[in-house]
Design a protein around this motif. Structure first.
Motif, mmCIF file in Angstrom:
data_model
loop_
_atom_site.group_PDB
_atom_site.id
_atom_site.type_symbol
_atom_site.label_atom_id
_atom_site.label_comp_id
_atom_site.label_asym_id
_atom_site.label_seq_id
_atom_site.Cartn_x
_atom_site.Cartn_y
_atom_site.Cartn_z
ATOM 1 N N SER A 121 0.817 -1.289 -0.012
ATOM 2 C CA SER A 121 -0.101 -0.109 0.108
ATOM 3 C C SER A 121 0.952 1.302 0.097
ATOM 4 O O SER A 121 0.395 2.183 -0.625
ATOM 5 C CB SER A 121 -0.935 -0.133 1.225
ATOM 6 O OG SER A 121 -1.632 1.079 1.279
ATOM 7 N N ALA A 122 1.901 1.208 0.781
ATOM 8 C CA ALA A 122 2.963 2.505 0.908
ATOM 9 C C ALA A 122 3.590 2.627 -0.554
ATOM 10 O O ALA A 122 3.741 3.633 -0.971
ATOM 11 C CB ALA A 122 3.925 2.026 1.870
ATOM 12 N N GLN A 123 3.926 1.445 -1.156
ATOM 13 C CA GLN A 123 4.487 1.617 -2.563
ATOM 14 C C GLN A 123 3.738 2.145 -3.531
ATOM 15 O O GLN A 123 3.978 3.073 -4.381
ATOM 16 C CB GLN A 123 5.115 0.220 -3.017
ATOM 17 C CG GLN A 123 5.824 0.314 -4.202
ATOM 18 C CD GLN A 123 6.627 -0.885 -4.285
ATOM 19 O OE1 GLN A 123 6.527 -1.810 -3.652
ATOM 20 N NE2 GLN A 123 7.187 -0.965 -5.608
ATOM 21 N N LEU A 124 2.332 1.469 -3.476
ATOM 22 C CA LEU A 124 1.379 2.172 -4.485
ATOM 23 C C LEU A 124 1.180 3.908 -4.007
ATOM 24 O O LEU A 124 0.979 4.370 -4.895
ATOM 25 C CB LEU A 124 0.073 1.545 -3.981
ATOM 26 C CG LEU A 124 -1.051 1.837 -5.261
ATOM 27 C CD1 LEU A 124 -0.665 1.505 -6.857
ATOM 28 C CD2 LEU A 124 -2.316 1.026 -4.830
ATOM 29 N N GLY A 125 1.079 4.129 -2.842
ATOM 30 C CA GLY A 125 0.566 5.411 -2.490
ATOM 31 C C GLY A 125 1.834 6.279 -3.094
ATOM 32 O O GLY A 125 1.696 7.388 -3.747
ATOM 33 N N LYS A 126 2.922 5.897 -3.075
ATOM 34 C CA LYS A 126 4.336 6.460 -3.573
ATOM 35 C C LYS A 126 4.144 6.413 -4.911
ATOM 36 O O LYS A 126 4.389 7.890 -5.743
ATOM 37 C CB LYS A 126 5.659 6.006 -3.164
ATOM 38 C CG LYS A 126 6.937 6.254 -3.598
ATOM 39 C CD LYS A 126 7.306 7.399 -2.778
ATOM 40 C CE LYS A 126 8.779 7.866 -3.380
ATOM 41 N NZ LYS A 126 9.315 9.000 -2.561
ATOM 42 N N ARG A 127 3.555 5.611 -5.566
ATOM 43 C CA ARG A 127 3.748 5.504 -7.208
ATOM 44 C C ARG A 127 2.397 6.560 -7.661
ATOM 45 O O ARG A 127 2.857 7.428 -8.621
ATOM 46 C CB ARG A 127 3.325 4.329 -7.738
ATOM 47 C CG ARG A 127 3.611 4.124 -9.222
ATOM 48 C CD ARG A 127 2.813 3.096 -9.872
ATOM 49 N NE ARG A 127 1.190 2.909 -9.644
ATOM 50 C CZ ARG A 127 0.705 1.808 -10.132
ATOM 51 N NH1 ARG A 127 1.366 0.721 -10.468
ATOM 52 N NH2 ARG A 127 -0.589 1.781 -10.004
ATOM 53 N N HIS A 128 1.668 6.909 -6.786
ATOM 54 C CA HIS A 128 0.551 7.933 -7.126
ATOM 55 C C HIS A 128 0.764 9.368 -6.697
ATOM 56 O O HIS A 128 0.144 10.257 -6.824
ATOM 57 C CB HIS A 128 -0.619 7.623 -6.386
ATOM 58 C CG HIS A 128 -1.461 6.518 -7.108
ATOM 59 N ND1 HIS A 128 -2.510 6.481 -8.044
ATOM 60 C CD2 HIS A 128 -1.261 5.024 -7.361
ATOM 61 C CE1 HIS A 128 -2.986 5.283 -8.390
ATOM 62 N NE2 HIS A 128 -2.278 4.439 -8.146
#
Length: 242
Positions: free
Chosen positions: A126-133
């Motif tokens: 989830s953190a990695q996806l948030g970073k990507r967004h």
């Protein structure tokens, strides 16, 4: 292999209170970042203006120390999932939906989660996806996990707990972009979030410019005082603040 059941489609959409978050001007966010690690200054200013919204780092501790985070609140509210957690685990029933919030994110957003204590409300993927967004970090009232993962992608999280216990079959997301409560502080989507090693300040967007102007003056006053201290000025002779 049985596919994991997630909140998707209409079910997730029914829980999104606002699709378009009111966002601060990027120049305003940049001005807040220019204050440096100023949660103490902001706390004083908010006291003088009668604005609640400060939570200390003893409650919301940073997983990536040394960071100053400023952004727009994108809110998620979780509750305990009904039913027995082990039965949900065997059936692979996942009712967490912070991924739906990530899908609404824009650069400079901060994910703010009113979570469930003792359970992870956000993990490394989830953190990695948030970073990507383009999100600049997250605030979680409740547990998080996979701290090494979020650190490795440079995604700072301020959380009240760290635990390996997953929320996948224990937590249910019931609202996205509604009002949330973080340690007694009401946070609305679109509010400004300021976080550093000392704590977190939630600044209502309607008062953000007013708070900024006072904070900028206070920071300048403190710089003058510090320079005077370095120059050997006696404490009684230091410049007085308004």
């Amino acid at each position: 292999m049985q596919q994991e059941k997630r909140l998707t489609g209409k079910i997730a959409a029914d829980r999104i209170r606002q699709m378009a978050v009111p966002r601060a001007d990027p120049a305003l966010l940049a001005a807040y970042r220019a204050l440096g690690d100023a949660s103490g200054v902001l706390s004083d200013v908010m006291d003088r203006l009668g604005i609640p919204g400060v939570v200390g780092a003893s409650t919301l501790a940073p997983t990536l120390p040394g960071k100053v985070m400023v952004g727009t609140a994108l809110t998620v509210r979780n509750v305990m999932q009904r039913g027995h957690e082990y039965e949900a685990a065997r059936a692979v029933v996942n009712k967490m939906a912070e991924f739906e919030a990530h899908n609404l994110a824009q650069p400079d957003d901060v994910l703010v989660i009113q979570g469930v204590p003792g359970i992870s409300n956000m993990g490394g993927i989830s953190a990695q996806l948030g970073k990507r967004h383009g999100e600049v970090g997250a605030i979680v009232m409740g547990g998080v996990r996979d701290v090494a993962h979020s650190r490795s992608v440079g995604f700072p999280v301020w959380a009240s707990e760290i635990t390996p216990r997953t929320g996948k079959w224990r937590v249910e997301t019931v609202e996205i972009n509604g009002d949330v409560e973080i340690d007694g502080v009401r946070v609305c989507c679109g509010d400004i979030v300021f976080a550093d090693d000392t704590g977190v300040c939630f600044i209502p967007i309607a008062r953000a410019q007013e708070v900024l102007v006072m904070a900028q003056k206070t920071v300048k006053d403190e710089e003058i005082k510090c320079a005077a201290i370095d120059a050997g000025t006696h404490i009684a002779d230091l410049p007085k603040s308004d």
